[in-house]
Structure formats: C-alpha cells, structure tokens
Design an enzyme around this catalytic site. Sequence first.
Site, short mmCIF file in Angstrom:
data_model
loop_
_atom_site.label_atom_id
_atom_site.label_comp_id
_atom_site.label_asym_id
_atom_site.label_seq_id
_atom_site.Cartn_x
_atom_site.Cartn_y
_atom_site.Cartn_z
N SER A 126 89.00 29.39 -1.77
CA SER A 126 89.39 28.74 -0.54
C SER A 126 89.78 27.28 -0.71
O SER A 126 90.36 26.71 0.22
CB SER A 126 88.23 28.83 0.46
OG SER A 126 87.10 28.12 -0.03
N LYS A 157 88.27 18.31 0.25
CA LYS A 157 88.40 19.56 1.01
C LYS A 157 87.96 19.30 2.46
O LYS A 157 86.96 18.61 2.70
CB LYS A 157 87.52 20.63 0.36
CG LYS A 157 87.71 22.04 0.92
CD LYS A 157 86.86 23.04 0.12
CE LYS A 157 87.06 24.47 0.58
NZ LYS A 157 86.28 25.44 -0.23
N SER A 212 85.53 29.77 -5.07
CA SER A 212 86.54 28.95 -4.40
C SER A 212 86.95 27.66 -5.08
O SER A 212 87.90 27.02 -4.65
CB SER A 212 86.10 28.62 -2.99
OG SER A 212 86.37 29.71 -2.16
N1 GLN Z 1 86.83 34.42 -1.95
C1 GLN Z 1 85.43 34.41 -1.64
C2 GLN Z 1 85.23 34.67 -0.17
O1 GLN Z 1 86.18 34.90 0.47
C3 GLN Z 1 84.81 33.12 -2.09
C4 GLN Z 1 85.03 32.01 -1.16
C5 GLN Z 1 84.33 30.77 -1.58
O2 GLN Z 1 83.90 30.62 -2.73
N2 GLN Z 1 84.17 29.87 -0.63
O3 GLN Z 1 84.17 34.64 0.33
#
Ligand code: GLN
Length: 494
Positions: free
Chosen positions: A148, A73, A172
């Site tokens: 994400s 990532k 994410s």
């Molecule tokens: N969807 C969640 C957010 O927007 C989680 C994102 C994540 O786990 N980095 O914060």
Amino acid sequence: MSLIELTAAQAASAVNAGELDPRELFEEYATRAREHGLDGESRLNCFTWLAQAAPEQRPAAGGPLAGVPLAVKDLFCVEGVPSQAGSRILEGYRPPYTATAVARLEQAGASVLGKTNQDEFAMGSSNEHSGFGPVLNPWDRGRVPGGSSGGSAAAVAAGLAPWALGTDTGGSIRQPAGLCGIVGLKPTYGAVSRYGMIAFASSLDQAGPLTRNVSDAALLLRHMVGRDALDATSLEFPEAVELPSREDLRGLRLGVPADLEDTGVEAGVREAFERTLELARELGAEVRTNIELPHAPHALSAYYVIAPAEASSNLARYDGVRYGLRVEAPEDDPEGGLVGMYMHTRHDGFGAEVKRRIMLGTYALSAGYYDAYYGRAQKVRTRIAEDFARAFQAVDFVVTPTSAEVAFELGAKTAEPWSMYANDYFTVPMPLAGIPAISIPCGLSGAQQGLGPGGAGLPVGFQIAGPAFSENGLLAAAYALERAIGFDGSVAWV
Ligand code: GLN
C-alpha cells in the site's frame, strides 16, 4: 551534477559540510514533485499534499539529517497537515499532533516534503484502492507501483523525493519497493513507535524506510527506532543502527525455502533471483535450498483473517462524529438521526475494499465464530513464528523473491480480490512472526517482452528476512549484495 543524483546520505553530508544549501535541495525536489507527482495528465499521482516551502530552519535543521526532504505516507499524522490514510472518510482531517516516527526524523533534521498516496487504510497491494486515485509506476505508467505504500515507492523511484516513509502490515513497504526498483525495509515489530500512525492491523503494522539504496535505509532507520512512552508495544532497539560497510558475505548462511518451485514464481523473477543467489555465493555465502517453513503456505489465510479482524475494530472509530467526513441521513431515510448519520458517513466515506475487510473482520470476530477463525488464525501465526525460529537455527537469513511477479497492469487484479491477496505470498509470513525483512532491487525482468523503459525490463525485488532485531546484519548483507548487483534505478527518474 544535478542535485537529485545525490543519495539522501550524500545530500545530508554535503549540507553538513556547508557545501549545499538545504533550501535549494528542498526547492529542487518540491518543484519536481509538483510537476510530476500530483494528479492528472498521466502524472504519477504519488503525492496527495506537498509542502509549500521548506520549514523554517529550526535549531534541529543542522542535525544529522540536515534538512533533507522526506516524503511521508499519508497515514502518518503530521500536525496541521492533511493526514487521510488514502481515505475519503478522513478528507480534510488535519491532526493536532505528529506521529513519533515523523517527529523523531524531524528532530534529526528531516523536512517533510509531502504526504504520499496509498491504498485506503493501507489495504491493498497495488495502490488502486486509494480514495484519491491510483498511483502510476514510473517504470511503466500503465502498471501499478505496488501497495500500500505505492506513493512513497513511486516518489522515490521517480526521483521526486530522496527517500520516504512507509508502513508494512503484510508487505506494504517491501512489495512496492520491489515493484519500483528501490530498497524497502520492514523493521522488527516494536522497533519503531506506532504512535500517530492511522491504524490498520495493530499487531502487524510497522513503519520503515523506502530509499534509493541500503545506506539510506540504515540512516533513516537509525533515527526512527526506540521505545516510545506513547506506544506500549514499542521496544528499545538493543544496539545502535550501523551504517553498513560489509563487502562480502563470508561465513553467512542464506536459506531458500525448499518449496519455492511450487509457488508460481514467474520465469523472469526466478532468473533474477537465481542470479542474485549466485552473486551471494561468489561473495562467500553458503546458500542452502532446503529450508522448511511448513506453515508458510497458510500465512495468507491467517493474515487475511487477522488483519481484517483488527481492522474492523480499528475502523469502528470513523463514525462521522470526531474526524473528517460527516454525511447526514436524508430527511426521508427511515433510519434518520444519529444512526442514519453513522450509516451514510460510512457508506460514502469508505471504499469497496475497506468495506469488504470490515465485513470479513466483523464476521471472523463474531460470537460463535471467534475461535473457529480468529483463534485458529492466531494458532497458525504461532506456528509460522516457530517455523522461522527453527529455520534460523540452520541459517542466518531466509531469502525469497519479494513478489512472484513484476509490476502488473492497472486493473489486472481489481476484479478478483483473491488474486490481489495472493500477491502477498512472500511478504505476509514475516509480519505474522514479527521479524524484520528487507527488499532490494536485484535486476530486471521482461526485456524479452519489451517491458519497461526502452524495453529494458521491470524491476525484481530480492527479500532477506532475519530474526527479531537482526536489522544491522540484514542491512550489512543487503549492502554487500547491492554492490555486487549494481542495479541502476535512475532509469526510472522522470
Ligand atoms: N497487501 C496487504 C493487504 O492488503 C498488505 C498491506 C500492508 O502491508 N499494509 O493487506
């Protein structure tokens, strides 16, 4: 047999047995990733950078991970490699050091194949908030891969990387794994060092594997964990991470939240989830459907105060002075000079979602509101952790669908932030409690509507959460279930 049919663990054994040249394996994936993984012409856009060639065979290349390529990532710093966390504000930033998680995997023999696209600073559930364009879901290119870590999930699901690293702050790793039909594990908070991970919300962020199957997740996790002197919140993993071999679930108690009925799970997801519970029973598990997590319905509200609050503080460092983008104020700007440069850099460098979170977080932390918002959210967080502790007295693991819906269409939720946030309903409670959870594919949904490749349907994720440091137990249970489910993800390979 084509090389990509090998799982990462199988490829590593083949290399170590002298049956496979790791450079050939790397070349195979690099070629596929270049062809299908970059931007443009409805390609998946899951990679933002690809290595030109396998790294020179270092002494460590003969290690347990045997040169098997790894997609990383974007937010993991890798020395000399663009590390932009999906943000234009870090465009061109090449860190002078490597994140501990990546460095450990490289020491074990992994070769970095490329950096994967993500929501900007990991804020999002669909990858549509990336500064480098959305990632497409290989099961249906009109749909999101989740976020994400959407680039990592799409790359593995499409067979462009054997495995990948992601991070999970509120879901994410698990949510994109669920929407792309692969395995994703969020470890216990502190199990993996956060050193060199570009921070979103420091009390929640945790790195973990996205893989084709549970064994690969265990193998990757094994070489990531452990205390790191460079991250004061990291902890020694209390035992060796085992490669799972459990074939039944006898003696295991699985708990389903009693209010699952009221949580808006769509019919096809519900069906796949129920089918998996039935398989769990057949494997010998006892399934209790009366687990009370009374504060879970407040997890989203607490998360969307705590995460933006921490983000607003972490993102204060992007001022145009030290890294990445710098935009000078135009001559005629009354706010010229240094402050003008800060303002223009942050105006042009951050995307809309990041700005929204910075504003929310700054507000929540401001004098006079701190107790009412941040302080209160932290109290809710404690209650959520207590709910889980109580639940784990009655059952070994709590299980839920990973998401209430299958992958949604691109653009379906971008106009309405709350509907995007609501997608994290089942995944935010675990990071708030610091506990580990895994998502495994448990079937397809939507065949009746003709969704997915050849109308076969779209993947559904099954989530299993356990107490802190129960990763070995989670992986063992997930492994037994995975065998019983028999999901075939190769349908989505490009
Ligand atoms: N969807 C969640 C957010 O927007 C989680 C994102 C994540 O786990 N980095 O914060």
